[in-house]
Enzyme design. Structure first.
Site, short mmCIF file in Angstrom:
data_model
loop_
_atom_site.label_atom_id
_atom_site.label_comp_id
_atom_site.label_asym_id
_atom_site.label_seq_id
_atom_site.Cartn_x
_atom_site.Cartn_y
_atom_site.Cartn_z
N CYS A 162 0.84 -1.20 0.00
CA CYS A 162 0.00 0.00 0.00
C CYS A 162 0.88 1.26 0.00
O CYS A 162 1.42 1.61 -1.04
CB CYS A 162 -0.98 -0.05 1.17
SG CYS A 162 -2.46 0.92 0.86
N HIS A 204 -3.61 -5.08 0.59
CA HIS A 204 -2.97 -5.59 1.82
C HIS A 204 -3.04 -7.11 1.84
O HIS A 204 -3.99 -7.69 2.38
CB HIS A 204 -3.68 -5.03 3.06
CG HIS A 204 -3.47 -3.57 3.24
ND1 HIS A 204 -2.44 -3.07 4.01
CD2 HIS A 204 -4.13 -2.51 2.73
CE1 HIS A 204 -2.49 -1.75 3.98
NE2 HIS A 204 -3.50 -1.38 3.21
N GLU A 262 -1.57 -9.10 3.62
CA GLU A 262 -1.39 -9.68 4.97
C GLU A 262 -2.71 -10.15 5.58
O GLU A 262 -2.70 -10.96 6.50
CB GLU A 262 -0.71 -8.67 5.91
CG GLU A 262 -1.51 -7.42 6.28
CD GLU A 262 -1.28 -6.25 5.34
OE1 GLU A 262 -0.96 -6.49 4.15
OE2 GLU A 262 -1.45 -5.09 5.76
N1 GLN Z 1 -2.08 6.60 2.95
C1 GLN Z 1 -2.14 5.85 1.73
C2 GLN Z 1 -3.50 5.91 1.08
O1 GLN Z 1 -4.47 6.26 1.69
C3 GLN Z 1 -1.76 4.41 1.99
C4 GLN Z 1 -2.77 3.67 2.79
C5 GLN Z 1 -2.28 2.39 3.33
O2 GLN Z 1 -1.08 2.13 3.32
N2 GLN Z 1 -3.17 1.60 3.87
O3 GLN Z 1 -3.63 5.57 -0.07
#
Ligand code: GLN
Length: 558
Positions: free
Chosen positions: A406, A533, A535
Site C-alpha cells: 500500500c 494488503h 497480509e
Molecule cells: N495513505 C495511503 C492511502 O491512503 C496508503 C494507505 C495504506 O497504506 N493503507 O492511499
C-alpha cells in the site's frame, strides 16, 4: 459439565453451540488467542466454527482508531474495518468473517436509535434493558448463523469474545445480554469461559489465586457462573492452585486450565487439549487431523535455527500490534522457507538525511544494510515518509528484495519517479498538495469530508496485465487475484506509461485497467509493490504469495 450432543439436530437455531469468552483482572492476557484456540479444538472435532468479537467502545468500527492505541485495523472481505482479534479468528479457524462479526456499542446503539426513529418501539420508553440487551442478543444469534468457512453451511458453534475486562462500566450491558442469552438459547448450549491471571510471587514462586477469585466473584455477581477458567501464568498451574481456584470459583478442578508461557502461539490449542478441554466441552478432537497438523506446525517453528532478517521500515515500530497481520504473514512465509524469522524494526524517520541523532541514524542504516529483505508496510500521514522512500531507493539500487504494501508501493513509485524519471520533488498529494509532480494522487471516488468507512475498502479483483512475471508465478493459476484494500490514494494514471518504459511494470490492475494494483521491477531479484494488503489473507500453512516471494528471494530460494 456440558455434554455436547451430536452435531446437527433438526433445527439449526436449536443446535447452535455458543462459547462465551470473557476476561478479568487486566487486559493483554491473550483472550483472543485463547478464544481462537478453543475454536481450533471445536474445529478439530469436525464442527463448523464462527466467531463474534464484541468491542464495548462507542466507535462504530475500528476504522478511525489509531494503531497507537488499538493496534492494527484488520480489514475484511466486505470492507469491514475491525478489531485485530478478528484476524486471529480468520487465521486460526481459516474462515472469512464479515463486518457484523465485530459488534460494537456504536453499531448496536445506531441500530436501536434508528428503530426508535422509525417508531418501531410503539411509544415505549427505549432503555438499555431490554432494548439494547435484546438487540445484542438478536445480533449475536443472527450473525452466528451466517456461513463463514466458504462451504455455505450454517456453523455448528460460535465463539463470542467479550472485549475489555469484566467490571468495566461499558461492558456491563453485554454481560447482562449474555446472561439473558443463556436462557434464550438454552443453558446447555452456552459455555462460559473466563480468562484470568495467576501471578507468581515471592522467592519460591507462589501462584496467587486472589485476583482470579475476585474477578469470578464479580462475574457471578452479574449473574454469570463460568464453566471453565483459563488462567494465564508463567508456568503450568500446580494441583493445589487448581483445587483452590475450583473451590473458590465454583468450577470443577478439571475445568481450571492454564495457558502458561510457550515458545509459539500454535502450542496454545495443543496445551488446552492436553489439559482436557475437549473432554469438558464433550467433543472428540480425533475426528479430524487438524490438531496433528497444528502439532507439526508448532514443533516445526520451534526447531527452525537458520535465520532470515527482514527489515520492517515503519512508524509504529515499538508497537508490534500495529503491524500484527504483517508480522504473522512474514512468519507464515518464513516457516514455508524453513527459516527462523528475525524482524529488524527500523523507525522510518531515522533513515532520513536530516535526522539529527547520528547514533540512531547509524543504527537504522546498519540494520537496513544487514537485512536479507526489506518490507515497507501500509501507513497514513507524512511522518517518516522520506525515510521509507530512502529504504525503497536502497533496496532498488542494491538488488535487495523489497516488498512494498500500500503506502510501501506508493513510496517506491515516488522514489522511482524522482530518481529514474528525474522528476524532482515528485510526491504523493497526501504529503505535498503542491508537489511539482503528483506521482500518487487522491482517488476521485473518495470522500473528503468523512473519514469513517469511506476509503477504497475490502476485496477487489486485480487482473494480470502480463503473462509472465515473478509475482504472477507466485500466485499461480488464474487470470485475477482477490485481495483486500484500504486506501485513499493511487499511482497517478497519467504517469504509468513513462514509469513502465523505465522497467517498473504495473503487472496487475483493477477491472477498469486504470488503477495500479501490483508493480514488479524488471531485472531485480524481487522488487514488488502491492496497492492492496495481502497480509489479511495469509494463513499458517498457506502463506500469502507476495510475502512468500519476499522470503524466498531473501533466502535465495526464488
Ligand atoms: N495513505 C495511503 C492511502 O491512503 C496508503 C494507505 C495504506 O497504506 N493503507 O492511499
Amino acid at each position: 459439565m456440558l455434554i455436547w450432543e451430536a452435531r446437527r439436530p433438526k433445527s439449526p437455531l436449536m443446535c447452535m453451540k455458543y462459547v462465551v469468552v470473557s476476561g478479568g483482572v487486566l487486559s493483554g492476557l491473550g483472550k483472543g488467542v485463547t478464544a481462537s484456540s478453543i475454536g481450533v479444538l471445536l474445529k478439530s472435532a469436525g464442527l463448523r466454527v464462527t466467531s463474534i468479537k464484541i468491542d464495548p467502545y462507542l466507535n462504530s468500527d475500528a476504522g478511525t482508531m489509531s494503531p497507537f492505541e488499538h493496534g492494527e485495523v484488520f480489514v475484511l472481505d466486505d470492507g469491514g474495518e475491525v478489531d485485530l482479534d478478528l484476524g486471529n479468528y480468520e487465521r486460526f479457524l481459516d474462515i472469512n468473517l464479515g463486518k457484523n462479526n465485530n459488534l460494537t456499542t456504536g453499531k448496536i446503539y445506531s441500530k436501536v436509535i434508528e428503530a426508535e426513529r422509525r417508531g418501531d418501539y410503539l411509544g415505549k420508553t427505549v432503555q438499555v434493558i431490554p432494548h439494547v440487551t435484546d438487540a445484542v442478543q438478536e445480533w449475536i444469534e443472527d450473525v452466528a448463523h451466517q456461513p463463514a468457512d466458504g462451504s455455505g453451511e450454517i456453523p455448528d458453534a460460535c465463539i463470542i469474545e467479550l472485549g475489555g475486562t469484566v467490571g468495566d462500566i461499558e461492558s456491563s450491558p453485554y454481560i447482562e445480554a449474555l446472561r439473558q442469552f443463556q436462557f434464550r438459547v438454552g443453558r446447555e448450549n452456552v459455555t462460559f469461559v473466563h480468562v484470568s491471571l495467576v501471578p507468581v510471587m515471592g522467592p519460591v514462586g507462589e501462584q496467587k489465586t486472589k485476583p482470579t477469585q475476585h474477578t469470578v466473584k464479580e462475574l457471578r455477581g452479574l449473574g454469570i457462573t463460568p464453566d471453565i477458567l483459563v488462567c494465564r501464568s508463567t508456568a503450568p498451574l500446580s494441583v493445589e492452585t487448581r483445587e483452590k481456584l475450583a473451590a473458590f470459583c465454583h468450577v470443577s478442578p478439571q475445568a481450571v486450565m492454564s495457558t502458561h508461557d510457550v515458545p509459539n502461539i500454535y502450542h496454545v490449542p495443543l496445551m488446552l487439549q492436553e489439559q482436557g478441554l475437549c473432554e469438558i466441552l464433550g467433543v472428540d478432537h480425533r475426528a479430524t487431523d487438524l490438531l496433528k497438523d497444528w502439532k507439526t506446525m508448532a514443533h516445526h517453528l520451534d526447531t527452525l535455527t537458520q535465520v532470515v532478517h527482514i527489515a520492517m521500515v515503519g512508524k509504529y515500530t515499538n508497537l508490534s500490534d500495529a503491524y500484527l497481520s504483517v508480522i504473522k504473514s512474514l512468519q507464515h512465509a518464513a516457516m514455508a522457507v524453513d527459516r527462523k524469522l528475525i524482524i529488524d524494526w527500523i523507525e522510518a524517520s531515522h533513515l532520513e538525511s536530516d535526522w539529527s541523532n547520528e547514533a540512531e541514524k547509524t543504527t537504522a542504516w546498519d540494520l537496513l544494510k544487514n537485512a536479507d529483505g526489506v518490507l515497507v508496510p501500509g501507513g497514513f500521514g507524512d511522518r517518516g515518509v522520506e525515510g521509507k522512500i530512502a529504504a525503497a531507493h536502497y533496496a532498488r539500487t542494491t538488488q535487495t528484495p523489497y516488498l512494498g504494501i500500500c503506502l510501501g508501493l506508493q513510496v517506491a513509485t515516488i522514489e522511482f519517479c524522482r530518481n529514474v524519471l528525474n522528476l524532482e520533488g515528485a510526491n504523493s498529494t497526501e504529503f505535498d498538495e503542491n508537489a511539482p509532480t503528483a506521482a500518487v494522487v487522491f482517488m476521485p471516488e473518495i470522500s473528503k469530508t468523512h473519514l469513517g468507512g469511506t476509503m477504497r475498502l475490502g476485496t477487489r479483483p486485480t487482473l494480470w496485465q502480463v503473462d509472465e512475471c515473478k509475482i504472477r508465478t507466485l500466485y499461480g493459476e488464474g487470470e485475477a487475484v482477490d485481495e483486500r484494500h484500504r486506501h485513499r490514494y493511487e499511482v497517478n494514471p497519467d504517469l504509468i506509461e513513462r514509469i513502465e518504459a523505465e522497467g517498473l511494470v504495473f503487472v496487475g490492475k483493477d477491472e477498469t485497467g486504470q488503477r495500479c494494483e501490483i508493480f514488479e521491477l524488471k531485472g531485480h531479484p524481487y522488487y514488488v509493490g502491492v496497492q492492496y494488503h495481502p497480509e489479511f489473507k495469509s494463513r499458517p500453512g498457506r502463506p500469502s504469495p507476495p510475502f512468500l516471494g519476499l522470503l524466498k528471494a531473501s533466502t535465495g530460494q526464488l
